[in-house]
Write a protein that holds these residues in place. Sequence first.
Motif, PDB file in Angstrom:
ATOM      1  N   ILE A 173       0.840  -1.200   0.000  1.00  0.00           N
ATOM      2  CA  ILE A 173       0.000   0.000   0.000  1.00  0.00           C
ATOM      3  C   ILE A 173       0.875   1.250   0.000  1.00  0.00           C
ATOM      4  O   ILE A 173       2.017   1.226   0.431  1.00  0.00           O
ATOM      5  CB  ILE A 173      -0.948   0.033   1.216  1.00  0.00           C
ATOM      6  CG1 ILE A 173      -0.144   0.130   2.517  1.00  0.00           C
ATOM      7  CG2 ILE A 173      -1.872  -1.186   1.217  1.00  0.00           C
ATOM      8  CD1 ILE A 173      -0.998   0.332   3.753  1.00  0.00           C
ATOM      9  N   HIS A 174       0.314   2.338  -0.505  1.00  0.00           N
ATOM     10  CA  HIS A 174       1.047   3.610  -0.555  1.00  0.00           C
ATOM     11  C   HIS A 174       1.221   4.175   0.845  1.00  0.00           C
ATOM     12  O   HIS A 174       0.348   4.064   1.701  1.00  0.00           O
ATOM     13  CB  HIS A 174       0.290   4.621  -1.418  1.00  0.00           C
ATOM     14  CG  HIS A 174       0.419   4.374  -2.883  1.00  0.00           C
ATOM     15  ND1 HIS A 174       1.533   4.747  -3.602  1.00  0.00           N
ATOM     16  CD2 HIS A 174      -0.421   3.775  -3.773  1.00  0.00           C
ATOM     17  CE1 HIS A 174       1.371   4.408  -4.875  1.00  0.00           C
ATOM     18  NE2 HIS A 174       0.200   3.810  -4.999  1.00  0.00           N
ATOM     19  N   CYS A 175       2.370   4.789   1.066  1.00  0.00           N
ATOM     20  CA  CYS A 175       2.662   5.413   2.350  1.00  0.00           C
ATOM     21  C   CYS A 175       3.448   6.717   2.163  1.00  0.00           C
ATOM     22  O   CYS A 175       3.005   7.784   2.579  1.00  0.00           O
ATOM     23  CB  CYS A 175       3.448   4.451   3.246  1.00  0.00           C
ATOM     24  SG  CYS A 175       3.843   5.109   4.870  1.00  0.00           S
ATOM     25  N   ASN A 176       4.620   6.646   1.538  1.00  0.00           N
ATOM     26  CA  ASN A 176       5.497   7.816   1.427  1.00  0.00           C
ATOM     27  C   ASN A 176       4.835   9.001   0.744  1.00  0.00           C
ATOM     28  O   ASN A 176       5.118  10.157   1.072  1.00  0.00           O
ATOM     29  CB  ASN A 176       6.781   7.456   0.671  1.00  0.00           C
ATOM     30  CG  ASN A 176       7.760   6.691   1.532  1.00  0.00           C
ATOM     31  OD1 ASN A 176       7.652   6.688   2.756  1.00  0.00           O
ATOM     32  ND2 ASN A 176       8.711   6.037   0.899  1.00  0.00           N
TER      33      ASN A 176
ATOM     34  N   ASP B 180      -4.352   9.910   8.915  1.00  0.00           N
ATOM     35  CA  ASP B 180      -5.790   9.867   8.629  1.00  0.00           C
ATOM     36  C   ASP B 180      -6.082   9.780   7.136  1.00  0.00           C
ATOM     37  O   ASP B 180      -7.239   9.824   6.726  1.00  0.00           O
ATOM     38  CB  ASP B 180      -6.477  11.124   9.196  1.00  0.00           C
ATOM     39  CG  ASP B 180      -6.350  11.205  10.707  1.00  0.00           C
ATOM     40  OD1 ASP B 180      -6.376  10.146  11.355  1.00  0.00           O
ATOM     41  OD2 ASP B 180      -6.209  12.336  11.233  1.00  0.00           O
ATOM     42  N   GLN B 181      -5.038   9.653   6.330  1.00  0.00           N
ATOM     43  CA  GLN B 181      -5.222   9.620   4.877  1.00  0.00           C
ATOM     44  C   GLN B 181      -5.890   8.318   4.439  1.00  0.00           C
ATOM     45  O   GLN B 181      -5.752   7.270   5.077  1.00  0.00           O
ATOM     46  CB  GLN B 181      -3.869   9.760   4.165  1.00  0.00           C
ATOM     47  CG  GLN B 181      -3.087  11.010   4.546  1.00  0.00           C
ATOM     48  CD  GLN B 181      -3.789  12.292   4.150  1.00  0.00           C
ATOM     49  OE1 GLN B 181      -4.327  12.400   3.052  1.00  0.00           O
ATOM     50  NE2 GLN B 181      -3.790  13.259   5.048  1.00  0.00           N
ATOM     51  N   GLU B 182      -6.640   8.393   3.359  1.00  0.00           N
ATOM     52  CA  GLU B 182      -7.276   7.199   2.796  1.00  0.00           C
ATOM     53  C   GLU B 182      -6.203   6.234   2.294  1.00  0.00           C
ATOM     54  O   GLU B 182      -5.238   6.655   1.658  1.00  0.00           O
ATOM     55  CB  GLU B 182      -8.196   7.596   1.641  1.00  0.00           C
ATOM     56  CG  GLU B 182      -9.090   6.474   1.134  1.00  0.00           C
ATOM     57  CD  GLU B 182     -10.116   6.024   2.159  1.00  0.00           C
ATOM     58  OE1 GLU B 182     -10.476   4.828   2.129  1.00  0.00           O
ATOM     59  OE2 GLU B 182     -10.540   6.857   2.988  1.00  0.00           O
ATOM     60  N   ILE B 183      -6.380   4.959   2.591  1.00  0.00           N
ATOM     61  CA  ILE B 183      -5.383   3.959   2.217  1.00  0.00           C
ATOM     62  C   ILE B 183      -5.591   3.544   0.760  1.00  0.00           C
ATOM     63  O   ILE B 183      -6.715   3.302   0.324  1.00  0.00           O
ATOM     64  CB  ILE B 183      -5.479   2.718   3.130  1.00  0.00           C
ATOM     65  CG1 ILE B 183      -5.426   3.140   4.598  1.00  0.00           C
ATOM     66  CG2 ILE B 183      -4.352   1.740   2.814  1.00  0.00           C
ATOM     67  CD1 ILE B 183      -4.218   3.937   4.973  1.00  0.00           C
ATOM     68  N   GLU B 184      -4.493   3.451   0.023  1.00  0.00           N
ATOM     69  CA  GLU B 184      -4.551   3.083  -1.401  1.00  0.00           C
ATOM     70  C   GLU B 184      -3.551   1.969  -1.687  1.00  0.00           C
ATOM     71  O   GLU B 184      -2.383   2.062  -1.325  1.00  0.00           O
ATOM     72  CB  GLU B 184      -4.232   4.307  -2.267  1.00  0.00           C
ATOM     73  CG  GLU B 184      -4.240   4.017  -3.756  1.00  0.00           C
ATOM     74  CD  GLU B 184      -3.760   5.206  -4.580  1.00  0.00           C
ATOM     75  OE1 GLU B 184      -3.602   5.026  -5.808  1.00  0.00           O
ATOM     76  OE2 GLU B 184      -3.530   6.285  -4.008  1.00  0.00           O
ATOM     77  N   ALA B 185      -4.032   0.914  -2.326  1.00  0.00           N
ATOM     78  CA  ALA B 185      -3.174  -0.221  -2.655  1.00  0.00           C
ATOM     79  C   ALA B 185      -2.289   0.103  -3.851  1.00  0.00           C
ATOM     80  O   ALA B 185      -2.656   0.891  -4.725  1.00  0.00           O
ATOM     81  CB  ALA B 185      -4.017  -1.445  -2.968  1.00  0.00           C
ATOM     82  N   TYR B 186      -1.120  -0.531  -3.891  1.00  0.00           N
ATOM     83  CA  TYR B 186      -0.277  -0.449  -5.077  1.00  0.00           C
ATOM     84  C   TYR B 186      -0.916  -1.262  -6.198  1.00  0.00           C
ATOM     85  O   TYR B 186      -1.628  -2.242  -5.933  1.00  0.00           O
ATOM     86  CB  TYR B 186       1.123  -0.990  -4.785  1.00  0.00           C
ATOM     87  CG  TYR B 186       2.100   0.091  -4.387  1.00  0.00           C
ATOM     88  CD1 TYR B 186       2.816   0.798  -5.352  1.00  0.00           C
ATOM     89  CD2 TYR B 186       2.289   0.425  -3.048  1.00  0.00           C
ATOM     90  CE1 TYR B 186       3.699   1.802  -4.987  1.00  0.00           C
ATOM     91  CE2 TYR B 186       3.174   1.435  -2.676  1.00  0.00           C
ATOM     92  CZ  TYR B 186       3.868   2.112  -3.647  1.00  0.00           C
ATOM     93  OH  TYR B 186       4.731   3.118  -3.292  1.00  0.00           O
TER      94      TYR B 186
ATOM     95  N   GLN C 119      -8.712  -1.908   6.583  1.00  0.00           N
ATOM     96  CA  GLN C 119      -9.247  -1.206   5.414  1.00  0.00           C
ATOM     97  C   GLN C 119      -8.923  -1.943   4.119  1.00  0.00           C
ATOM     98  O   GLN C 119      -9.735  -1.968   3.195  1.00  0.00           O
ATOM     99  CB  GLN C 119      -8.712   0.222   5.366  1.00  0.00           C
ATOM    100  CG  GLN C 119      -9.323   1.140   6.397  1.00  0.00           C
ATOM    101  CD  GLN C 119      -8.945   2.596   6.186  1.00  0.00           C
ATOM    102  OE1 GLN C 119      -8.395   2.974   5.146  1.00  0.00           O
ATOM    103  NE2 GLN C 119      -9.231   3.422   7.172  1.00  0.00           N
ATOM    104  N   MET C 120      -7.743  -2.528   4.048  1.00  0.00           N
ATOM    105  CA  MET C 120      -7.328  -3.244   2.847  1.00  0.00           C
ATOM    106  C   MET C 120      -7.737  -4.719   2.856  1.00  0.00           C
ATOM    107  O   MET C 120      -7.431  -5.443   1.911  1.00  0.00           O
ATOM    108  CB  MET C 120      -5.803  -3.145   2.687  1.00  0.00           C
ATOM    109  CG  MET C 120      -5.276  -1.778   2.322  1.00  0.00           C
ATOM    110  SD  MET C 120      -5.633  -1.281   0.589  1.00  0.00           S
ATOM    111  CE  MET C 120      -7.096  -0.270   0.824  1.00  0.00           C
ATOM    112  N   LYS C 121      -8.391  -5.155   3.952  1.00  0.00           N
ATOM    113  CA  LYS C 121      -8.842  -6.556   4.097  1.00  0.00           C
ATOM    114  C   LYS C 121      -7.690  -7.551   3.909  1.00  0.00           C
ATOM    115  O   LYS C 121      -7.836  -8.603   3.278  1.00  0.00           O
ATOM    116  CB  LYS C 121      -9.976  -6.858   3.103  1.00  0.00           C
ATOM    117  CG  LYS C 121     -11.176  -5.934   3.248  1.00  0.00           C
ATOM    118  CD  LYS C 121     -12.318  -6.354   2.353  1.00  0.00           C
ATOM    119  CE  LYS C 121     -13.461  -5.348   2.386  1.00  0.00           C
ATOM    120  NZ  LYS C 121     -13.965  -5.055   3.737  1.00  0.00           N
TER     121      LYS C 121
END
Length: 245
Positions: A17-20, A106-112, A146-148
């Motif tokens: 998942i994205h972080c940086n 608190d940012q929305e989590i986004e998968a790579y 969130q990413m299950k």
Amino acid sequence: MSKISQQIIFDMDDTLIHCNKYFDLILGDYFEWMTEWFQQYGVTTEEVRTKQMEIDVAGVNKFGFASANFPQSLIDTYHYFARTHGRDSSRKEEELLLQLGLSVYDQEIEAYPGMVETLEQLREEGHCLHLYTGGETRIQKRKIEQMKLTDYFEDRIYIRQHKNISALEGILKDGTFSRSDTWMIGNSLRTDVVPALTAGINSIYIKQQREWQYNLVELKQEPHNVLYTVSALTEVPEIIDDHVN
């Protein structure tokens, strides 16, 4: 199905998942504020960036992946330039920086791209998937939910505040890992690749276009086990398949 089932340990942040990129967004706002507040002293974005990175990395080295590190690095950098130029610090500005720094969590989590497909393919091929992530339990569990990700890793999830050689070694010793059939997949040379090489397991380094300075270290040891470098998560299944067949 592969001839030999592999134990595959995945890093999470900036591997699955994205972080940086969220930290970069927050830092963009921070640099604007700082150069505005210290405009009369000629403070540049690059000066602020260099000092904040220095303080941030020092904090991680000392305290691990604690959530307070990042916002504190913003405040400490602010204090550094205030002292350097004789400018009074402001409680209001400090509070603004604290809230700005904390907002990154608190940012929305986004998968790579290809995360789900990659994990599903490896699971379908009979491999056992593990998740090993650095940070505070509360924050990392929120991302996992969130990413299950428990759909793929079940109870094989390890959250450590310090992500280093001893932490990985502890996981390997506590589990039932055959080191020749175990892989560490991650984007950090410091916390993923070097510990894997030291522990004698295989590793796939996912090289990101833009990497946090803390993650970049020189590989001083010659790998006695397998080390691959790729640019995308989706390349992982083919590498493992080619290796075991």
